[in-house]
Design a protein around this motif. Structure first.
Motif, mmCIF file in Angstrom:
data_model
loop_
_atom_site.group_PDB
_atom_site.id
_atom_site.type_symbol
_atom_site.label_atom_id
_atom_site.label_comp_id
_atom_site.label_asym_id
_atom_site.label_seq_id
_atom_site.Cartn_x
_atom_site.Cartn_y
_atom_site.Cartn_z
ATOM 1 N N ASP A 95 0.118 -6.189 -11.209
ATOM 2 C CA ASP A 95 -0.916 -7.190 -11.458
ATOM 3 C C ASP A 95 -1.509 -6.914 -12.845
ATOM 4 N N ALA A 96 -2.201 -7.899 -13.406
ATOM 5 C CA ALA A 96 -2.675 -7.827 -14.787
ATOM 6 C C ALA A 96 -3.562 -6.611 -15.053
ATOM 7 N N LYS A 97 -4.448 -6.301 -14.117
ATOM 8 C CA LYS A 97 -5.387 -5.186 -14.297
ATOM 9 C C LYS A 97 -4.655 -3.845 -14.346
ATOM 10 N N LEU A 98 -3.731 -3.626 -13.407
ATOM 11 C CA LEU A 98 -2.987 -2.365 -13.373
ATOM 12 C C LEU A 98 -2.041 -2.265 -14.566
ATOM 13 N N LYS A 99 -1.407 -3.366 -14.937
ATOM 14 C CA LYS A 99 -0.505 -3.374 -16.090
ATOM 15 C C LYS A 99 -1.255 -2.946 -17.360
ATOM 16 N N LYS A 100 -2.444 -3.504 -17.562
ATOM 17 C CA LYS A 100 -3.251 -3.162 -18.744
ATOM 18 C C LYS A 100 -3.644 -1.693 -18.714
ATOM 19 N N LYS A 101 -4.061 -1.210 -17.549
ATOM 20 C CA LYS A 101 -4.479 0.192 -17.411
ATOM 21 C C LYS A 101 -3.326 1.146 -17.733
ATOM 22 N N VAL A 102 -2.151 0.857 -17.193
ATOM 23 C CA VAL A 102 -0.981 1.723 -17.410
ATOM 24 C C VAL A 102 -0.557 1.690 -18.872
ATOM 25 N N ASN A 103 -0.424 0.493 -19.435
ATOM 26 C CA ASN A 103 0.026 0.383 -20.820
ATOM 27 C C ASN A 103 -0.995 0.951 -21.811
ATOM 28 N N GLN A 125 9.404 13.439 -18.933
ATOM 29 C CA GLN A 125 7.982 13.583 -19.267
ATOM 30 C C GLN A 125 7.185 12.777 -18.240
ATOM 31 N N THR A 126 6.054 13.313 -17.794
ATOM 32 C CA THR A 126 5.257 12.605 -16.785
ATOM 33 C C THR A 126 3.831 12.366 -17.267
ATOM 34 N N LEU A 127 3.275 11.287 -16.744
ATOM 35 C CA LEU A 127 1.889 10.935 -17.005
ATOM 36 C C LEU A 127 1.299 10.474 -15.677
ATOM 37 N N MET A 128 0.248 11.130 -15.226
ATOM 38 C CA MET A 128 -0.386 10.790 -13.954
ATOM 39 C C MET A 128 -1.681 10.046 -14.223
ATOM 40 N N LEU A 129 -1.880 8.946 -13.507
ATOM 41 C CA LEU A 129 -3.056 8.099 -13.705
ATOM 42 C C LEU A 129 -3.703 7.755 -12.379
ATOM 43 N N GLU A 130 -4.969 7.419 -12.451
ATOM 44 C CA GLU A 130 -5.649 6.878 -11.276
ATOM 45 C C GLU A 130 -5.243 5.413 -11.161
ATOM 46 N N GLY A 131 -4.912 4.982 -9.953
ATOM 47 C CA GLY A 131 -4.453 3.620 -9.742
ATOM 48 C C GLY A 131 -5.519 2.694 -9.197
ATOM 49 N N LYS A 172 0.860 -1.188 0.000
ATOM 50 C CA LYS A 172 0.000 0.000 0.000
ATOM 51 C C LYS A 172 0.890 1.230 0.000
ATOM 52 N N SER A 173 0.550 2.166 -0.866
ATOM 53 C CA SER A 173 1.320 3.402 -0.960
ATOM 54 C C SER A 173 0.444 4.468 -1.603
ATOM 55 N N ASP A 174 0.679 5.729 -1.253
ATOM 56 C CA ASP A 174 -0.107 6.831 -1.808
ATOM 57 C C ASP A 174 0.188 7.064 -3.291
ATOM 58 N N LEU A 175 1.419 6.752 -3.703
ATOM 59 C CA LEU A 175 1.843 7.004 -5.078
ATOM 60 C C LEU A 175 2.770 5.893 -5.531
ATOM 61 N N LEU A 176 2.531 5.380 -6.718
ATOM 62 C CA LEU A 176 3.409 4.398 -7.343
ATOM 63 C C LEU A 176 4.064 5.073 -8.534
ATOM 64 N N CYS A 177 5.380 4.970 -8.631
ATOM 65 C CA CYS A 177 6.099 5.562 -9.753
ATOM 66 C C CYS A 177 6.693 4.455 -10.612
ATOM 67 N N LEU A 178 6.400 4.523 -11.905
ATOM 68 C CA LEU A 178 6.923 3.577 -12.886
ATOM 69 C C LEU A 178 7.664 4.365 -13.958
ATOM 70 N N TYR A 179 8.488 3.685 -14.727
ATOM 71 C CA TYR A 179 9.340 4.362 -15.698
ATOM 72 C C TYR A 179 9.153 3.757 -17.082
ATOM 73 N N CYS A 180 9.406 4.570 -18.103
ATOM 74 C CA CYS A 180 9.199 4.130 -19.483
ATOM 75 C C CYS A 180 10.273 4.758 -20.374
ATOM 76 N N PHE A 181 10.947 3.933 -21.163
ATOM 77 C CA PHE A 181 11.933 4.454 -22.106
ATOM 78 C C PHE A 181 11.238 5.038 -23.334
ATOM 79 N N GLU A 182 11.897 5.986 -23.967
ATOM 80 C CA GLU A 182 11.341 6.630 -25.151
ATOM 81 C C GLU A 182 11.109 5.601 -26.255
ATOM 82 N N GLY A 183 9.942 5.656 -26.864
ATOM 83 C CA GLY A 183 9.598 4.744 -27.946
ATOM 84 C C GLY A 183 8.968 3.444 -27.476
#
Length: 193
Positions: A36-44, A58-64, A14-25
């Motif tokens: 988990d599968a549901k969060l992975k699909k939502k983020v991608n 560059q940042t992208l904020m999402l509901e988790g 449990k955490s207030d904010l989860l930070c993930l990273y993404c390379f360009e392209g």
């Protein structure tokens, strides 16, 4: 000083904010096997939907989810230009953003390869420093809300690295305080003591 703990997995955290990273392209986040599968699909899906390019900082904020209500995706830039300095810069930005959002806890993976655990910790500790002053009242806008970071890594030596880095940054912060105090307080005698 910021409290950092090491966990091997993101599951049941449990955490207030989860930070993930993404390379360009890339159309997916780095280390997505932790999600988990549901969060992975939502983020991608959000990366594609909002045309997130993964450019450096560059940042992208999402509901988790219920246990991770906010998700921030940060761009790492081009993979062939990635370096330890960029890790420090991006984790510095993550820590500042968490404080700006007034979240108390942050969960994050290590940007890029697992070998960057030291640089990740350094960036966070650097961003966390704040001179409290002598008689200044701390305004709510300046006050750091972030107090706990959970670093998700399977690297066995991360706990040892954290212990050593914490000691170094206690000394670094003391040095910064001594520099920031006026010279009528930090006299040669005060400094010697």
């Amino acid at each position: 000083m910021l409290s950092i703990q090491i966990k091997a997995q993101l599951k049941q955290l449990k955490s207030d904010l989860l930070c993930l990273y993404c390379f360009e392209g890339s159309k997916t986040v780095d280390k997505q096997d932790q999600l988990d599968a549901k969060l992975k699909k939502k983020v991608n899906d959000s990366i594609s939907k909002f045309d997130f390019k993964g450019k450096f900082n560059q940042t992208l904020m999402l509901e988790g989810t219920a246990s991770l209500p906010r998700v921030m995706v940060i761009g790492l830039g081009k993979k062939n230009q990635f370096s330890p300095d960029k890790v420090r810069l991006v984790t510095h930005k993550v820590t500042k953003a968490a404080n700006d959002l007034k979240v108390r806890s942050l969960a994050t993976t290590i940007p890029g390869a697992e070998k960057y655990d030291l640089e990740t910790m350094e960036g966070m500790f650097l961003a966390d420093y704040q001179f409290k002053g002598l008689f200044q009242k701390e305004s709510e806008d300046r006050k750091h809300a972030l107090s706990k970071v959970t670093l998700i890594t399977k690297k066995a030596s991360a706990t040892k690295t954290l212990a050593e880095t914490s000691k170094v940054f206690e000394a670094v912060n003391l040095s910064k305080d001594l520099v920031n105090y006026p010279s009528n307080i930090v006299t040669p005698t005060y400094l010697a003591d």
